[in-house]
Write a protein that holds these residues in place. Structure first.
Motif, mmCIF file in Angstrom:
data_model
loop_
_atom_site.group_PDB
_atom_site.id
_atom_site.type_symbol
_atom_site.label_atom_id
_atom_site.label_comp_id
_atom_site.label_asym_id
_atom_site.label_seq_id
_atom_site.Cartn_x
_atom_site.Cartn_y
_atom_site.Cartn_z
ATOM 1 N N PHE A 129 66.880 81.685 50.040
ATOM 2 C CA PHE A 129 68.103 82.108 49.360
ATOM 3 C C PHE A 129 67.952 83.515 48.816
ATOM 4 O O PHE A 129 66.843 84.054 48.707
ATOM 5 N N VAL A 130 69.080 84.127 48.495
ATOM 6 C CA VAL A 130 69.118 85.415 47.800
ATOM 7 C C VAL A 130 69.534 85.140 46.368
ATOM 8 O O VAL A 130 70.507 84.412 46.125
ATOM 9 N N ILE A 131 68.818 85.717 45.406
ATOM 10 C CA ILE A 131 69.077 85.432 44.000
ATOM 11 C C ILE A 131 68.948 86.697 43.162
ATOM 12 O O ILE A 131 68.186 87.610 43.495
ATOM 13 N N ALA A 132 69.709 86.741 42.082
ATOM 14 C CA ALA A 132 69.533 87.737 41.025
ATOM 15 C C ALA A 132 69.373 86.961 39.728
ATOM 16 O O ALA A 132 70.199 86.100 39.422
ATOM 17 N N ASP A 133 68.296 87.232 38.984
ATOM 18 C CA ASP A 133 68.103 86.533 37.710
ATOM 19 C C ASP A 133 67.716 87.497 36.592
ATOM 20 O O ASP A 133 67.097 87.116 35.612
ATOM 21 N N ASP A 134 68.096 88.755 36.761
ATOM 22 C CA ASP A 134 68.028 89.746 35.694
ATOM 23 C C ASP A 134 69.455 90.073 35.265
ATOM 24 O O ASP A 134 70.422 89.692 35.932
ATOM 25 N N ALA A 135 69.586 90.783 34.157
ATOM 26 C CA ALA A 135 70.911 91.210 33.715
ATOM 27 C C ALA A 135 71.448 92.279 34.659
ATOM 28 O O ALA A 135 70.729 93.204 35.048
ATOM 29 N N GLY A 136 72.713 92.150 35.046
ATOM 30 C CA GLY A 136 73.299 93.143 35.928
ATOM 31 C C GLY A 136 74.443 92.577 36.743
ATOM 32 O O GLY A 136 74.828 91.407 36.600
ATOM 33 N N LEU A 137 74.983 93.410 37.600
ATOM 34 C CA LEU A 137 76.109 93.045 38.462
ATOM 35 C C LEU A 137 75.848 93.625 39.841
ATOM 36 O O LEU A 137 75.620 94.830 39.978
ATOM 37 N N TRP A 138 75.882 92.769 40.861
ATOM 38 C CA TRP A 138 75.609 93.197 42.225
ATOM 39 C C TRP A 138 76.605 92.561 43.187
ATOM 40 O O TRP A 138 77.178 91.515 42.899
ATOM 41 N N THR A 139 76.773 93.188 44.330
ATOM 42 C CA THR A 139 77.389 92.513 45.464
ATOM 43 C C THR A 139 76.313 92.371 46.535
ATOM 44 O O THR A 139 75.440 93.240 46.675
ATOM 45 N N VAL A 140 76.353 91.273 47.259
ATOM 46 C CA VAL A 140 75.481 91.092 48.418
ATOM 47 C C VAL A 140 76.370 90.783 49.616
ATOM 48 O O VAL A 140 77.405 90.125 49.487
ATOM 49 N N ARG A 192 72.458 93.110 52.553
ATOM 50 C CA ARG A 192 72.857 94.389 51.970
ATOM 51 C C ARG A 192 73.294 94.156 50.529
ATOM 52 O O ARG A 192 73.759 93.073 50.189
ATOM 53 N N TYR A 193 73.173 95.190 49.708
ATOM 54 C CA TYR A 193 73.562 95.032 48.308
ATOM 55 C C TYR A 193 74.113 96.334 47.752
ATOM 56 O O TYR A 193 73.847 97.424 48.267
ATOM 57 N N THR A 194 74.907 96.204 46.702
ATOM 58 C CA THR A 194 75.283 97.333 45.863
ATOM 59 C C THR A 194 74.919 96.967 44.433
ATOM 60 O O THR A 194 74.825 95.794 44.082
ATOM 61 N N GLY A 236 67.132 102.758 51.183
ATOM 62 C CA GLY A 236 67.778 103.848 50.462
ATOM 63 C C GLY A 236 69.283 103.810 50.554
ATOM 64 O O GLY A 236 69.974 104.585 49.889
ATOM 65 N N ALA A 237 69.808 102.898 51.377
ATOM 66 C CA ALA A 237 71.260 102.782 51.545
ATOM 67 C C ALA A 237 71.727 101.348 51.338
ATOM 68 O O ALA A 237 72.777 100.955 51.837
ATOM 69 N N GLY A 238 70.917 100.544 50.629
ATOM 70 C CA GLY A 238 71.346 99.200 50.269
ATOM 71 C C GLY A 238 71.001 98.108 51.252
ATOM 72 O O GLY A 238 71.535 97.004 51.151
ATOM 73 N N LEU A 239 70.100 98.362 52.204
ATOM 74 C CA LEU A 239 69.704 97.332 53.166
ATOM 75 C C LEU A 239 68.305 96.831 52.845
ATOM 76 O O LEU A 239 67.349 97.606 52.773
ATOM 77 N N VAL A 240 68.176 95.522 52.670
ATOM 78 C CA VAL A 240 66.879 94.864 52.496
ATOM 79 C C VAL A 240 66.574 94.145 53.805
ATOM 80 O O VAL A 240 67.230 93.168 54.156
ATOM 81 N N ASP A 241 65.577 94.631 54.544
ATOM 82 C CA ASP A 241 65.297 94.116 55.886
ATOM 83 C C ASP A 241 63.786 94.133 56.129
ATOM 84 O O ASP A 241 63.262 95.008 56.821
ATOM 85 N N PRO A 242 63.059 93.178 55.559
ATOM 86 C CA PRO A 242 61.595 93.209 55.641
ATOM 87 C C PRO A 242 61.035 93.093 57.049
ATOM 88 O O PRO A 242 59.940 93.589 57.318
#
Length: 246
Positions: free
Chosen positions: A187-198, A105-107, A143-149
């Protein structure tokens, strides 16, 4: 295409991440969490540990009770990255068709490449990662912050090997590549500019040891699963499993 450019850029960061994991140089937040297996990595730590080949990266991962904050809001040098992984993943070596749990999940505002699951792919089953598949929040969320492929048929799967760049969903991905295995460490990664919670990150985390209910404490239950891959609802649910096996 923005997604392909993002994937290409990420390959260098994946190499840095792999080196850090093999050397055990993960973020300081990891060491403070005892039985909690979810570990941080980020560009700031990897640069400080000399794992970036002289390049200077930013990005900060900070563990929370049930996940992490991925902060790439301050641009540094060669770019920012931050993410999380489990030291031991039960997915490694599995056929894609045997994977039953892969989600988080993410915000925050999803970009073309962040945050995302980076899934190592072993084409021949020899234990070597040949390339990566990418499941990003931009192209895969409810649509509610869940990534579940696994359970969301609208999730596009991109990858860097083969004659095409991706498949429309997990079922198509598995059907097209029935002999592919999961490689080393997802792993879960962010490598763009921004701020997230997972949070609620599931990447084949270690199955709970029925004899150690202390692993359930201090948020540890959030990063454990039963042998069948199911998660715990709360600390009490985890402790009950430790005591009764149910």
């Amino acid at each position: 295409m923005q997604v392909i450019r993002t994937i290409t850029r990420s390959l260098g960061i994946i190499a840095v991440f792999s080196a850090a994991v093999l050397l055990g140089n993960t973020g300081s937040a990891a060491a403070r969490n005892g039985t909690n297996q979810l570990l941080c990595f980020d560009g700031t730590t990897d640069t400080a540990n000399g794992n970036t080949g002289g390049a200077v990266y930013g990005g900060v991962c900070t563990r929370t009770a049930n996940g992490a904050i991925l902060d790439n809001s301050v641009a540094v040098g060669s770019g920012d990255y931050s993410g999380v992984f489990f030291k031991t993943s039960s997915l490694s070596g599995k056929l894609l068709g045997d994977v039953t749990q892969l989600s988080f999940r993410y915000t925050g505002v999803a970009t073309a490449g962040s945050p995302r699951i980076s899934l190592p792919i072993d084409v021949t089953g020899d234990g070597t990662t040949d390339f990566y598949a990418f499941i990003g929040a931009f192209s895969c969320n409810d649509g509610a912050g869940l990534v579940d492929p696994i359970h969301d048929s609208t999730c596009t799967i991109f990858y860097t090997g083969g004659p095409v760049s991706g498949d429309p969903n997990w079922a198509a991905f598995v059907a097209a590549h029935p002999t592919w295995h999961v490689g080393a460490t997802p792993f879960v990664i962010a490598d763009d500019a921004g701020l997230w919670t997972v949070s609620d990150v599931h990447l084949g985390e270690k199955a709970a040891n029925k004899n150690n209910k202390n692993d359930c404490k201090k948020g540890g239950w959030m990063n454990l699963e039963r042998e069948d891959g199911s998660s715990f609802k709360n600390q009490g649910d985890c402790v009950q499993f430790m005591n009764t096996g149910k």
